[in-house]
Each structure stands twice: as structure tokens, then as C-alpha cells.
Design an enzyme around this catalytic site. Structure first.
Site, short mmCIF file in Angstrom:
data_model
loop_
_atom_site.label_atom_id
_atom_site.label_comp_id
_atom_site.label_asym_id
_atom_site.label_seq_id
_atom_site.Cartn_x
_atom_site.Cartn_y
_atom_site.Cartn_z
N ASP A 1 0.58 -0.93 0.22
CA ASP A 1 0.22 -0.37 -0.25
C ASP A 1 0.86 1.09 -0.12
O ASP A 1 1.37 1.19 0.92
CB ASP A 1 -0.94 -0.18 1.30
CG ASP A 1 -2.17 0.68 1.13
OD1 ASP A 1 -2.64 1.55 0.70
OD2 ASP A 1 -2.54 -0.21 1.20
N ASP B 1 -3.45 4.94 -2.18
CA ASP B 1 -4.46 5.23 -1.49
C ASP B 1 -4.38 6.80 -1.98
O ASP B 1 -4.13 7.99 -1.72
CB ASP B 1 -3.50 5.18 0.38
CG ASP B 1 -4.83 5.78 1.03
OD1 ASP B 1 -5.73 4.96 0.98
OD2 ASP B 1 -4.95 7.04 1.35
N GLU C 1 -6.31 3.69 -6.14
CA GLU C 1 -8.08 3.85 -5.09
C GLU C 1 -8.00 5.30 -5.86
O GLU C 1 -7.27 7.07 -5.34
CB GLU C 1 -7.68 4.22 -3.74
CG GLU C 1 -8.91 4.38 -3.03
CD GLU C 1 -9.18 4.72 -1.60
OE1 GLU C 1 -9.92 4.21 -0.52
OE2 GLU C 1 -7.97 4.84 -1.28
N HIS D 1 -11.49 -3.36 3.27
CA HIS D 1 -11.45 -3.08 4.78
C HIS D 1 -12.46 -1.37 4.82
O HIS D 1 -12.46 -1.29 6.18
CB HIS D 1 -9.97 -2.16 5.00
CG HIS D 1 -9.27 -1.28 4.41
ND1 HIS D 1 -8.81 -1.07 2.47
CD2 HIS D 1 -8.84 -0.20 4.88
CE1 HIS D 1 -8.82 -0.29 2.62
NE2 HIS D 1 -8.52 -0.23 3.52
N ASP D 2 -12.96 -0.82 4.29
CA ASP D 2 -13.33 0.43 4.06
C ASP D 2 -14.98 0.56 3.86
O ASP D 2 -15.59 1.28 3.99
CB ASP D 2 -12.66 1.60 3.37
CG ASP D 2 -11.65 1.92 3.65
OD1 ASP D 2 -11.32 2.01 4.86
OD2 ASP D 2 -10.31 2.61 2.40
#
Ligand code: NOJ
Length: 562
Positions: A100, A202, A259, A332-333
Site C-alpha cells: 500500500d 491510497d 484508489e 477494509h473500508d
């Protein structure tokens, strides 16, 4: 245009959120040795790539998305030696690892920020975005943070505000500063030289802000308003990503996925078109927003199947020949896929398989989120005390102060809260689901005795084995990877159906999204042709029938062979 063949188009990715994955030392927090213990499990599942959510040094204000040292491993997760062992062990099993990359912001405990806040003349001052307050001393603009409140925090030492699109412990880096960009590219190469296989980036479309950072329009006179138009897909974003490609990525055969909240199809084409040399694929959010009203994610709205289908089709067609899609229904969000789009009660197994079929038969690179492969569900903790996520807790505090009833807020959290995805992976039916021998940092979902990996591996008809088959099919059928996509049944109220085609092989996918029994039929042009059933989540006796009834949440994939 002839499509290029790339390993990352032919791969299935598995996301690990390390804190919740597997705890090897009984401190209640998942760790890297815990991941190593489960590599054989992932090998059995058949995935090609792991996306590892952040494992860097972090004070954990946002569970690792607030990084204080990009070149070191979080103490709770292990050591750099553990990390190196993990990479080697994964590679030995033919599994790649992407890391990430969180470079829109750092932690406020990062050495750069500690320096930056010391004085206006500090060498690191321009690494971040500092501004004076308005004339009346209020914040420099009216943008609202993704985690509630203003994006600005006042710093006494220098009498200026710094910008943070997320929590106040996540100050945004100043990408206008070429030295910051060089620091990031150096750090990326440092990890690439260690042998990693790429990056998930991210909120990477937030790094270019509109010059002047103007107020967002605010007809209702609110204190803070979404300022997304001023930092999503900003004016220099393509320049920055192309530069990153040239200076950090071009020398390595790696995959990248950005993302990108707020990205549309046309922009996604620009980001992922090979000639542009920016990214391989993006995570778009449109399908994640279909059950939200105008006020954002906590403004709950029922999902309409038509909206979901139209959206998926729009992205499939929009990127078909020009860019490349990522495929995901949770991470995860986000809430758990089966709870949000399927039925996590009576038809948990059937609906999880149906949704997986939908995703894995589309064109793009599929992402599986840990626990999805055996149908983990949302959780409903009774008390706000049991929640850990900063986004959830900030929203709760703010809305309670505004007088919103507690029950209403708890309901929103049960439906949309990020902790739905962050409860520990349920490995078996022993205490704490086999995640830890200590006390887990967040409680385990109470359904672990029924829903767990061990039970799923032992049961040949389980969701786990269905995923194995889907992954295996993708590896064997180029039609799944490279085939054209066309929607069938554009207006059906219960069924999503589509067709894939590549070099003479046709796949027809039928998906019943509800618990009714709608009728379906093969398109006329195929009724005379030979067919077999590539995969289905029920036993299908009448493959030769051209018209058939779909059972609750049934999924069928016909393969037409001549
Ligand atoms: C997106 C990440 O996926 C999320 O978990 C995080 O809170 C924000 N970006 C900020 O880094």
C-alpha cells in the site's frame, strides 16, 4: 485495437488487512508471521497476488494509513526480517505481493512533519500545506474532512493552519513541491528494489489540489462542506502520475492500482490507458455509492438492482478496449459484500456464490477481501464502545452533539461502518475464532462458529471451494480475461445477465439477485448450439433446456462451444 496481454490482467488479488488477519504472538493484533502461517491457505485458494494494507511504522490513528516511517515495519506487526521472510515465502509459492502506498498524507508523527511544524523557515515547511487563517482568524477554507470537521488544524507554534483531508493526525503532503515528489519516488524504488510486485495507491487522485484552495460553494451556509471538486482529479494529477511512472515504476514489471474516489469512466480511461503511462487500473467508487443519498455514505438509501447493473455495465463497456477495470465489491473500508448485496441469513452461501460469480466473470482484475472467500458477514455490536474506527467514532460524536438519536446512528454504523470489514478473520470455531490466543483488538463476529475458514475448507460445496473454482477458471479461460462484454436483460427486475466472447468461446452468465424464481432463456442465436455449464451454485439437471427457472440467488455460467 489489439489488447496487450499482461500478468496483472490474468491475476486474482487477495487483500490482507494485517491487523485483523492472523495473530501469531497473542497480543490480539494480527501480524506478519501470522500472514506467513496462512500462505499455504492462500495458495490452496489459488490467488496470484496479495495486496497488503499498510504495515509501516504508524501511531495507528487510522490503522496504519497514517505512516510515520515509510521504510520501517510497525512494531506490532513484526520486523523487516519478518517482512522479507514473508515476501520470500510468498514468492516461493508463486504469490506476488503489492504494498500500500499512502502518499497523499503522512502521520503527524512522521519526521518530515515534526520538522515542518517547527518554524516557517524550516527546510521541511513546504513538504506540507500550511496557510494563514482568514481575516477573522477562521480556517483558510470551508472544506470538510472525510473524517468529519474541518480539513484545517491550527498549529500554535507558527500560528498557521495545516491541511488534512483525513484525520488531523494525517497531514497532506504538498505535491506541488518537487522535493516531496522525489522523496516519494525514491521511497517507491527502495521498496521495488526489495522485490515487491507493485503498489495499491491510497486516494492517489487527491494529490493535486486546485491552486488557491478556494471555498467550496455553500448555499446552505454550513460550517464545513465537501470540497471534493477541489482536490479529486485535480489540475496536475496526470502530470504527477506520469512523472511517478517515469521516475519510479517504468523500470519494473509491476502492477499498480490507484484508489480513486470520485473518478468517472472518462477519467479512468485517461488514468489506465497504456499509452498514457500512468496506472494499470483504478478502484472506482460509483458502485459503492449507489446506496447512499446526497449527504454521503451515512445517508442510507435502498439499492436498486437497475442502478447496480447500469453502473457495472457502464464501467465494463467504458473501459473495455481502452483501459482496464479493477473488480471489487468490498474491502477494509466497505461493508461485507454478502450483507450489502446478498442475503447474509438464509441464503448466505447461495448469495455469496452468486455475487462472486458476477464479479469473477466480468472483465478486469478481481480483488477478494479477506474472509469474503468463505462468506464473512457484517457485525452488529450493541454499543459504540465496541467500535474502533476513527471515521465511525468521529461521525457518531459529531451527530450525537447535533442531537441525532443514538439508535439511528447505531443503525447507520451497522449498515455502513468500516468495522464491519475489520472484525478478525474467522479461522475456526475455537475461542476468538482462532484469530488470537489473547484478547483481539476488536471483537470477533459472534457468528464464527458457523462461518469460518476451517469449516469452509472441509465442506466441498462451500463458498471457499466455489472461489477456488472461479479462480481456476480465470486461469484456464482467456475468454474470462480478455473476452468482450455485453449485457443481456437490461431491464429485468431480478436478474443480471451478460455475455463474454473471445476467439469463438462464448460465456453466458445468469444471476438471480433475489429469493424469487424468475424465468430466464438463452438468447435465440445460441439455442441450437452445444453448451456446457462452466460453473453454477446449484446442481443444474436440464442444461439442454433453452428456457429455465432460476432458484433463489442462483448463478449459472453456460459455455457455448459451437
Ligand atoms: C483510503 C483507505 O483505504 C482508508 O482506509 C483510509 O482511511 C483513507 N484512505 C486515508 O488514508
Amino acid at each position: 485495437m489489439e489488447q496487450s496481454k499482461r500478468w496483472w490482467k490474468e491475476s486474482v488479488v487477495y487483500q490482507i488487512y494485517p491487523r485483523s488477519f492472523n495473530d501469531s504472538n497473542n497480543d490480539g493484533i494480527g501480524d506478519i508471521p501470522g500472514i506467513i502461517e496462512k500462505l499455504d491457505y492462500l495458495k490452496k485458494l489459488g490467488v496470484d497476488v496479495i495486496w497488503l494494507s499498510p504495515v509501516y511504522q504508524s501511531p495507528n490513528d487510522d490503522n496504519g494509513y497514517d505512516i510515520s516511517d515509510y521504510r520501517d515495519i510497525m512494531d506490532e506487526f513484526g520486523t523487516m526480517t519478518d517482512w522479507e521472510t514473508m515476501l520470500k515465502e510468498a514468492h516461493d509459492r508463486g504469490i506476488k505481493i503489492i504494498m500500500d502506498l499512502v502518499v497523499n498524507h503522512t502521520s503527524d508523527e512522521h519526521a518530515w512533519f515534526l520538522e515542518s511544524r517547527k518554524s516557517k523557515n524550516n527546510d521541511y515547511r513546504d513538504y506540507y500545506i500550511w496557510r494563514k487563517g482568514k481575516q477573522d482568524g477562521s480556517e483558510p477554507n470551508n472544506w470538510e474532512s472525510a473524517f468529519s470537521g474541518s480539513v484545517w488544524d491550527y498549529d500554535e507554534t507558527t500560528g498557521e493552519y495545516y491541511l488534512h483531508l483525513f484525520s488531523k493526525k494525517q497531514p497532506d503532503l504538498n505535491w506541488e513541491n518537487p522535493i516531496v515528489r522525489s522523496e516519494v519516488y525514491d521511497m517507491m524504488r527502495w521498496w521495488l528494489d526489495k522485490g515487491i510486485d507493485g503498489f495499491r495507491m491510497d486516494v492517489i487522485n487527491f494529490i493535486s489540489k486546485v491552486p488557491g484552495l478556494p471555498d467550496a460553494p455553500n448555499p446552505q451556509g454550513k460550517k464545513y462542506v465537501p470540497g471534493g471538486d477541489y482536490f479529486m482529479n485535480g489540475p496536475r494529477i496526470h502530470e504527477f502520475l506520469h512523472e511517478m511512472h517515469q521516475r519510479a515504476l517504468a523500470d519494473y514489471d509491476v502492477m499498480t492500482v490507484g484508489e480513486m474516489p470520485g473518478v468517472d469512466v472518462a477519467e479512468a480511461v485517461d488514468y489506465t490507458k497504456e499509452d498514457n503511462q500512468e496506472l494499470n487500473m483504478v478502484f472506482q467508487f460509483e458502485h459503492m455509492d449507489l446506496d447512499s443519498g446526497p449527504e454521503g455514505k451515512w445517508d442510507l438509501k435502498p439499492l436498486k438492482l437497475k442502478d447496480l447493473r447500469d453502473n457495472l455495465v457502464k464501467w465494463q463497456k467504458g473501459l473495455e478496449n481502452e483501459g482496464w477495470n479493477s473488480l471489487y465489491m468490498n474491502n477494509h473500508d466497505q461493508p461485507r459484500m454478502v450483507s450489502r448485496f446478498g442475503d447474509d441469513g438464509k441464503y448466505r452461501v447461495e448469495s455469496a456464490k452468486m455475487l462472486a460469480t458476477m464479479l469473477h466473470m466480468m472483465k478486469g482484475t478481481p480483488f477478494i477481501y479477506q474472509g469474503e472467500e468463505f462468506g464473512m458477514t457484517n457485525v452488529q455490536f450493541d454499543s459504540i464502545e465496541d467500535y474502533q474506527d476513527i471515521e465511525t467514532l468521529n461521525m457518531y460524536r459529531e451527530k450525537r452533539a447535533e442531537g441525532v438519536p443514538q439508535e439511528e446512528l447505531m443503525h447507520k454504523i451497522h449498515v455502513k461502518g468500516r468495522d464491519n470489514a475489520r472484525t478478525p478473520v474467522q479461522w475456526n470455531d475455537s475461542s476468538h475464532a482462532g484469530f488470537t490466543g489473547g484478547t483481539p483488538w476488536i471483537q470477533v463476529n459472534p457468528n464464527y462458529q458457523e462461518v469460518n475458514a476451517e469449516a469452509a475448507v472441509a465442506e466441498p460445496q462451500s463458498i471457499f471451494h466455489y472461489y477456488r473454482k472461479l479462480i481456476d477458471l480465470r486461469h484456464k479461460h482467456e475468454s474470462i480475461v480478455y473476452g468482450s462484454f455485453d449485457s443481456l436483460y437490461n431491464d429485468h427486475e431480478e436478474i443480471v445477465a451478460y455475455q463474454r466472447e473471445y476467439q469463438g468461446e462464448v460465456l453466458l452468465v445468469f444471476l438471480n439477485f433475489y429469493d424469487g424464481q424468475p424465468k430466464a432463456a438463452l438468447p435465440e442465436e445460441f439455442v441450437q448450439k452445444n453448451r456446457d455449464m462452466l460453473i453454477s451454485n446449484y446442481q443444474v439437471e436440464e442444461i439442454s433446456a433453452n428456457e429455465f427457472t432460476l432458484r433463489p440467488y442462483e448463478a449459472r455460467v453456460y459455455r457455448i462451444t459451437d
